[in-house]
Design a protein around this motif. Sequence first.
Motif, PDB file in Angstrom:
ATOM      1  N   VAL A  22      -4.495   3.698  -7.571  1.00  0.00           N
ATOM      2  CA  VAL A  22      -5.758   3.619  -6.824  1.00  0.00           C
ATOM      3  C   VAL A  22      -6.504   4.948  -6.908  1.00  0.00           C
ATOM      4  O   VAL A  22      -7.719   4.982  -7.154  1.00  0.00           O
ATOM      5  CB  VAL A  22      -5.482   3.226  -5.359  1.00  0.00           C
ATOM      6  N   THR A  23      -5.798   6.050  -6.709  1.00  0.00           N
ATOM      7  CA  THR A  23      -6.440   7.370  -6.753  1.00  0.00           C
ATOM      8  C   THR A  23      -7.048   7.638  -8.120  1.00  0.00           C
ATOM      9  O   THR A  23      -8.184   8.127  -8.231  1.00  0.00           O
ATOM     10  CB  THR A  23      -5.403   8.460  -6.419  1.00  0.00           C
ATOM     11  N   GLN A  39     -10.181   5.348  -8.702  1.00  0.00           N
ATOM     12  CA  GLN A  39     -11.311   5.827  -7.900  1.00  0.00           C
ATOM     13  C   GLN A  39     -11.936   7.079  -8.517  1.00  0.00           C
ATOM     14  O   GLN A  39     -13.163   7.193  -8.601  1.00  0.00           O
ATOM     15  CB  GLN A  39     -10.838   6.114  -6.479  1.00  0.00           C
ATOM     16  N   PRO A  49       0.795  -1.239   0.000  1.00  0.00           N
ATOM     17  CA  PRO A  49       0.000   0.000   0.000  1.00  0.00           C
ATOM     18  C   PRO A  49       0.821   1.279   0.000  1.00  0.00           C
ATOM     19  O   PRO A  49       0.378   2.284  -0.543  1.00  0.00           O
ATOM     20  CB  PRO A  49      -0.817  -0.142   1.303  1.00  0.00           C
ATOM     21  N   LEU A  50       2.032   1.270   0.584  1.00  0.00           N
ATOM     22  CA  LEU A  50       2.832   2.490   0.678  1.00  0.00           C
ATOM     23  C   LEU A  50       3.656   2.764  -0.562  1.00  0.00           C
ATOM     24  O   LEU A  50       4.330   3.790  -0.638  1.00  0.00           O
ATOM     25  CB  LEU A  50       3.758   2.401   1.903  1.00  0.00           C
ATOM     26  N   PRO A  76       4.597   4.245  -3.964  1.00  0.00           N
ATOM     27  CA  PRO A  76       4.018   5.443  -4.609  1.00  0.00           C
ATOM     28  C   PRO A  76       3.169   5.124  -5.830  1.00  0.00           C
ATOM     29  O   PRO A  76       2.123   5.738  -6.049  1.00  0.00           O
ATOM     30  CB  PRO A  76       5.267   6.260  -4.985  1.00  0.00           C
ATOM     31  N   SER A 115       9.478   6.753  -8.795  1.00  0.00           N
ATOM     32  CA  SER A 115       9.717   6.672  -7.362  1.00  0.00           C
ATOM     33  C   SER A 115      11.161   7.072  -7.059  1.00  0.00           C
ATOM     34  O   SER A 115      12.088   6.453  -7.554  1.00  0.00           O
ATOM     35  CB  SER A 115       9.458   5.241  -6.865  1.00  0.00           C
ATOM     36  N   ALA A 164       1.379   2.553  -6.366  1.00  0.00           N
ATOM     37  CA  ALA A 164       0.101   1.989  -5.944  1.00  0.00           C
ATOM     38  C   ALA A 164      -0.893   3.098  -5.620  1.00  0.00           C
ATOM     39  O   ALA A 164      -2.056   3.064  -6.035  1.00  0.00           O
ATOM     40  CB  ALA A 164       0.307   1.077  -4.742  1.00  0.00           C
ATOM     41  N   ASP A 165      -0.443   4.098  -4.865  1.00  0.00           N
ATOM     42  CA  ASP A 165      -1.339   5.215  -4.512  1.00  0.00           C
ATOM     43  C   ASP A 165      -1.804   5.961  -5.758  1.00  0.00           C
ATOM     44  O   ASP A 165      -2.966   6.346  -5.865  1.00  0.00           O
ATOM     45  CB  ASP A 165      -0.595   6.166  -3.568  1.00  0.00           C
ATOM     46  N   ARG A 166      -0.921   6.135  -6.743  1.00  0.00           N
ATOM     47  CA  ARG A 166      -1.290   6.845  -7.964  1.00  0.00           C
ATOM     48  C   ARG A 166      -2.364   6.083  -8.747  1.00  0.00           C
ATOM     49  O   ARG A 166      -3.318   6.649  -9.249  1.00  0.00           O
ATOM     50  CB  ARG A 166      -0.042   7.051  -8.824  1.00  0.00           C
TER      51      ARG A 166
END
Length: 935
Positions: free
Chosen positions: A53-54, A57, A44-45, A47, A266, A49-51
């Motif tokens: 998922v965001t 969504q 999850p942490l 970078p 990253s 992955a966050d891009r």
Amino acid sequence: MIKICKYLLLSLLLLSGQRVLSENITELPSLPPAQVLLLLSYEPLFPAADRIVTTVQRELSNNPQRDITLHVEFMDSDLQATPEYLKAYAQLLQAKQQQGERYDLVMVAGDGALKLVVAEGRKVLGQAPVVFVGVNDSELIRKLQGQGGYTGVYDALPVYEFMALMRYLYPGFQQLHVINDGLPRSALRMLQLQQAADSLNQKLVVHSLATLSWQQLADELSALRGEPLLLLSAYMDVHQQVKALRESNQFISHHAGSPVWSLSSSGIGDGLFGGVVSDLTDSAEQATGMALRILAGESPDRIAVNWHSANLTLIDARLAAQQGFDRASFPPKTQFINDQPGFWQNYRNLFLLLLSLTIFFTSVGLFIWSEIRRRKFSDQQLDDRTELIKNILDSIPDIIFYKDRRGTYVFCNKQFVSLMAKDPIGRTDFEVFDQETAEFFRAKDKEAVARKHVNINEEWVHSVDGGVMLLETQKTPIYDKRGRYIGVFGLSRDITELKKAQQNLEHIAHHDVLTGLPNRLSLNKKLEYALNMARRGGELLAVIFLDLDRFKDINDTIGHDIGDLLLKDVAHRLHNSVRDSDICARLGGDEFVVVLSRIDGEERIQEKCDQLLQVISQPYSLQGHLLSVFASAGISIYPQHGNSVDELIRNADAALHKAKELGRNRSFHYVRELTDSIHSRMSLEQDLRSALEAHNFMLSYQPQFRVGESVPRRVEALLRWPHPVRGMISPHDFIPLAETSGMIVELGYWILRTACQQFLFWRQQGLMLDKISVNVSPIQISSSFASTVAEIIQHLDFDPRWLELEVTESLMMSGTTEVSQQVCELRAMGVDFAIDDFGTGYSSLSKIKSMPVTVLKIDQSFVRDINDDVNDYEIVRAIVLMAKSLGLTVVAEGVENKEQESTLHRLGCEWVQGYYYAMPMDGEAFYQRYFAELQ
């Protein structure tokens, strides 16, 4: 889901005292919400992955046609996407499926996630269409296209774009330095980078953590100046010391003497200088667009895979300024980060604050206006909403309940009554459950109230069928408008199967899949604990390293299935032969380790080792096969043989190899002499230096014949080292040592000078040879090589046309300016060049014509089986035909019989050498043999 349930329950509780503001639920949607699973390979942490998922969504929430519920799962498999891990994670997903989760579409991000869907996903996810993003394995994508139900965006590693950027910023650079750790996750990236470099004739210098420690890597990087450096992957060094992503990036950028580039965003801006990276936001938007088209009814097979994802060139503006790079020196459309703020950056917060206040007050006004409107209809819709909320709560598969401040149940859904076979409304826990369970539930209620926040706990309860199930219960204290505690809201989920899947995953991480014994990771932890106990108690501890003798023969003759059964039986026997306080583990293959603790004396260690070898040697009956297998063992003892886990295992392994050298089926205790071989290399290097100073080397000469002739016309000079103590040492042992120590340069000139002197002596005595061939190491080719060779030739009055220098394919293919310049100077003098061991390198036949060579020497590995292996025959035939078309001479090495000579002659190869004609001999023997034939 928990937040929705809490909101609905609160609404039910407050309906009697106030009117609820609602207008959006007056009509139910005609279609249920679509369920989409987003499965990511990363943690999850990470970078990226966050891009992803965001972006997903945001794009799904902007879809006006249908409500979509997004479920996100992180595999954290970037470093351990083994088949066992994928299978275990699939069981974890299946356990969640059993809770009622069903998916209309699956989006996968990363190679590991797509491999999971391919290997196990259809068993778990059914026939749900799959859209992928961030997948770098093109072969896997092409394989899936024929199966149907897959589409997405291919994440092409921008290696060619990166090479173009390097050539733009570093005109005429000689080599690209690459940092890699050799882990499986980076193998595909390294392969793509190497293919791009080969196609562009670009040399790569790899600094691999598979062979270097972090400190050794830092030492190598600090010496770089002015050459591009690419960070491909750096996670774990040769000592298995791990550095997290940010720590690794900052460590490398701190020690590197050149700017550090990357193919991943990253770290850029946080230590890394810049690079060409995939635009994951654009790829995620495209993949989400494909998903929406599929949810709208379009077949995934009609949506073509996007093979050309967008790329970005990112540069850290602050580092660029420090390194002296001007913005104008970068290509157009380069994006800069860590840039100096402009007008918008300086006043953005003030503008956003004013905009937020405007939106806030506008929203408040709209809210008040809509509140007045909704209240007019709330009384009429109160009963309908109450029934709707109750139906929604009853449809949820989890247990939902609400208790007032006295612990009396006020509400529960149907699932509570169905699983417990009891209606708790109006009763307390003590009236519904047994005394012990009721007291536990009441204590957890008080704990949630004391924390004033949600409290999560696990609890075992009896179901209606008499079974026991594990519930994960979340209890949240509820307060009224005045902040007074009024009750507890609870939600319980059956996690029995989920807990079993998690335990299975934990077992796989610490145990060998085949035998169930502890694996290497678990052994290190258990042995470290045992060592601490032995130190504290002043006791002995023994490590016995066991290896089955000739186990490979069983796999090759009977099959791997029987071999696996044999390993299981061996593991079972070993496990049953040790105490509970001892350790029995499998390291992999046919290697086992037994750790004996709390030992009375060293004689007990040998007795136990002999017992284990005897147990293993007992016959095995496996599927109709009666097998006997023996084992060898190496023993190291704490404290005399080591004080650490690594040292004890390493010394036991050294003793095991000694036991095998002594004839197998025996044990051997570690002795200091086993590690002295490490010093042997240092001693050999010192002897090599002494031999070079004293000229203790000698040359042997092997003749080269034209097919059908008995007198040679050409000869090859071969280096030999007669060591006064070790005897004749093979060139395969001392030449690499001479190259790594730098002594090959002086040694090479000695060989050239001695060979030319011998050749002149033969000609003066009447043995008129046409040419002498001398091998040249790539280390010798420096800026002074041609001039030094010219000085030797001129000093000896040696005709350059008599000399032929043998080099490797890789040297001629290097394309470096220095090598080309030195070769061209010698060729202009009349010196010929030959490619030694041709066919074993990586040169392209189409590029031979551009090389300044006159002779190709076919490697003896192709000649050896030329009459038995059709592939070797065709390779030799192709080399001869190609050489003839280019006017090159072909010499076949390693000819050992008449049949090989006949085949080579039939193929058109006119020059041969090998034991069939003559073994290498000293200069005097060569003269006596072939001068006599001339007479």
